[in-house]
Design a protein around this motif. Sequence first.
Motif, short mmCIF file in Angstrom:
data_model
loop_
_atom_site.label_atom_id
_atom_site.label_comp_id
_atom_site.label_asym_id
_atom_site.label_seq_id
_atom_site.Cartn_x
_atom_site.Cartn_y
_atom_site.Cartn_z
N LYS A 92 0.81 -1.23 0.00
CA LYS A 92 0.00 0.00 0.00
C LYS A 92 0.84 1.27 0.00
O LYS A 92 0.29 2.36 -0.15
N ASN A 93 2.14 1.17 0.22
CA ASN A 93 2.96 2.37 0.39
C ASN A 93 3.83 2.69 -0.83
O ASN A 93 4.87 3.31 -0.72
N VAL A 94 3.37 2.25 -2.00
CA VAL A 94 4.05 2.56 -3.26
C VAL A 94 3.19 3.53 -4.05
O VAL A 94 2.00 3.29 -4.25
N GLU A 95 3.79 4.62 -4.47
CA GLU A 95 3.12 5.57 -5.35
C GLU A 95 3.80 5.50 -6.71
O GLU A 95 5.03 5.59 -6.80
N ILE A 96 3.00 5.34 -7.75
CA ILE A 96 3.55 5.22 -9.10
C ILE A 96 3.41 6.55 -9.81
O ILE A 96 2.32 7.12 -9.87
N ILE A 97 4.53 7.05 -10.31
CA ILE A 97 4.57 8.29 -11.07
C ILE A 97 4.82 7.94 -12.53
O ILE A 97 5.84 7.33 -12.86
N GLU A 98 3.88 8.30 -13.38
CA GLU A 98 4.07 8.09 -14.81
C GLU A 98 4.75 9.33 -15.38
O GLU A 98 4.18 10.41 -15.40
N GLY A 99 5.98 9.16 -15.80
CA GLY A 99 6.73 10.28 -16.35
C GLY A 99 8.15 9.86 -16.66
O GLY A 99 8.60 8.79 -16.26
N SER A 100 8.85 10.73 -17.38
CA SER A 100 10.23 10.47 -17.75
C SER A 100 11.17 11.17 -16.78
O SER A 100 11.03 12.38 -16.55
N ALA A 101 12.07 10.40 -16.21
CA ALA A 101 13.10 10.98 -15.36
C ALA A 101 14.26 11.38 -16.28
O ALA A 101 14.52 10.72 -17.28
N PRO A 102 14.96 12.46 -15.96
CA PRO A 102 14.86 13.25 -14.74
C PRO A 102 13.82 14.37 -14.77
O PRO A 102 13.62 15.06 -13.77
N GLU A 103 13.15 14.59 -15.91
CA GLU A 103 12.25 15.74 -16.03
C GLU A 103 11.16 15.75 -14.97
O GLU A 103 10.83 16.80 -14.41
N CYS A 104 10.59 14.58 -14.67
CA CYS A 104 9.46 14.53 -13.73
C CYS A 104 9.89 14.68 -12.27
O CYS A 104 9.05 14.89 -11.40
N LEU A 105 11.18 14.58 -11.99
CA LEU A 105 11.63 14.60 -10.60
C LEU A 105 11.38 15.94 -9.92
O LEU A 105 11.09 16.00 -8.73
N LYS A 106 11.45 17.01 -10.68
CA LYS A 106 11.29 18.35 -10.09
C LYS A 106 9.89 18.56 -9.55
O LYS A 106 9.66 19.43 -8.70
N ASP A 107 8.92 17.77 -10.01
CA ASP A 107 7.54 17.91 -9.55
C ASP A 107 7.23 17.08 -8.31
O ASP A 107 6.13 17.17 -7.76
N LEU A 108 8.18 16.26 -7.88
CA LEU A 108 7.93 15.42 -6.70
C LEU A 108 8.10 16.25 -5.43
O LEU A 108 9.07 16.99 -5.30
N PRO A 109 7.18 16.12 -4.48
CA PRO A 109 7.25 16.96 -3.27
C PRO A 109 8.17 16.43 -2.19
O PRO A 109 8.24 16.99 -1.11
N TRP A 110 8.89 15.32 -2.48
CA TRP A 110 9.72 14.71 -1.44
C TRP A 110 11.16 14.62 -1.88
O TRP A 110 11.46 14.43 -3.04
N GLN A 111 12.06 14.70 -0.90
CA GLN A 111 13.48 14.42 -1.13
C GLN A 111 13.76 13.01 -0.63
O GLN A 111 13.46 12.68 0.51
N PRO A 112 14.35 12.16 -1.46
CA PRO A 112 14.52 10.77 -1.06
C PRO A 112 15.72 10.55 -0.13
O PRO A 112 16.69 11.29 -0.17
N HIS A 113 15.60 9.50 0.69
CA HIS A 113 16.74 9.00 1.47
C HIS A 113 17.57 8.04 0.62
O HIS A 113 18.77 7.91 0.80
N ARG A 114 16.88 7.34 -0.29
CA ARG A 114 17.50 6.32 -1.12
C ARG A 114 16.97 6.45 -2.55
O ARG A 114 15.80 6.78 -2.75
N VAL A 115 17.85 6.16 -3.50
CA VAL A 115 17.45 6.15 -4.91
C VAL A 115 18.03 4.90 -5.55
O VAL A 115 19.20 4.57 -5.34
N PHE A 116 17.21 4.22 -6.33
CA PHE A 116 17.68 3.10 -7.13
C PHE A 116 17.48 3.44 -8.59
O PHE A 116 16.39 3.83 -9.01
N ILE A 117 18.56 3.30 -9.38
CA ILE A 117 18.51 3.57 -10.82
C ILE A 117 18.83 2.28 -11.55
O ILE A 117 19.92 1.73 -11.42
N GLU A 118 17.84 1.80 -12.30
CA GLU A 118 18.06 0.61 -13.13
C GLU A 118 18.90 1.03 -14.32
O GLU A 118 18.80 2.15 -14.80
#
Length: 199
Positions: A92-118
């Motif tokens: 229940k704690n996953v939010e899916i953002i449909e968008g292309s990174a990195p462009e969509c990242l600026k619209d996210l209201p949170w700063q992450p503690h961890r990032v995984f890049i495939e």
Amino acid sequence: MTKLWPYITPGIPDELFERLPGIPLSKREVRLLIISALRLRSDSLLWDIGAGTGTIPVETGLLCPQGKIIAIERDEEVANLVRRNCERFGVKNVEIIEGSAPECLKDLPWQPHRVFIEGGRPIKNMLKEVWDYLQPEGRVVATAANLENLYALSEGFAELHARNIEVVQSAVNRLETRGTNQTFAAVNPIFILSGEKLE
């Protein structure tokens, strides 16, 4: 824990996930190495860039019940696959953002503690972009399936002055039945790189 995976340990078998042809899936043993490198806390905020089948969001969502996982996927059909896999495992704690990174990242209201890049994409540029959003003492984990991406990530971590850099190459073999014989088959090797932001 769910009926489909009633355990507190990660390592959900690959076949329990819904799949789409041509959409990558992080193999179970590689997934365990990735999750280990992320060094998650129960309340971690994780960005998964290029969520694919959704194996990492599902596993980390179960491991971090007070946390939040942001799964970023540019393709609508693949984003829906991530949603379905989260529903399969009751995450229940996953939010899916449909968008292309990195462009969509600026619209996210949170700063992450961890990032995984495939792996894939111009990965060095992606690493540098997400680094700006990462909280101090945050960690980035990225995968590389080829020498070019390995070099690009190594160079990127060095230029960002990341600390505690680790590089692991997976070498996993699985027992498989082929005809009347049992043999070991290699899982495609992958490089897993991680580094921490100093401040």
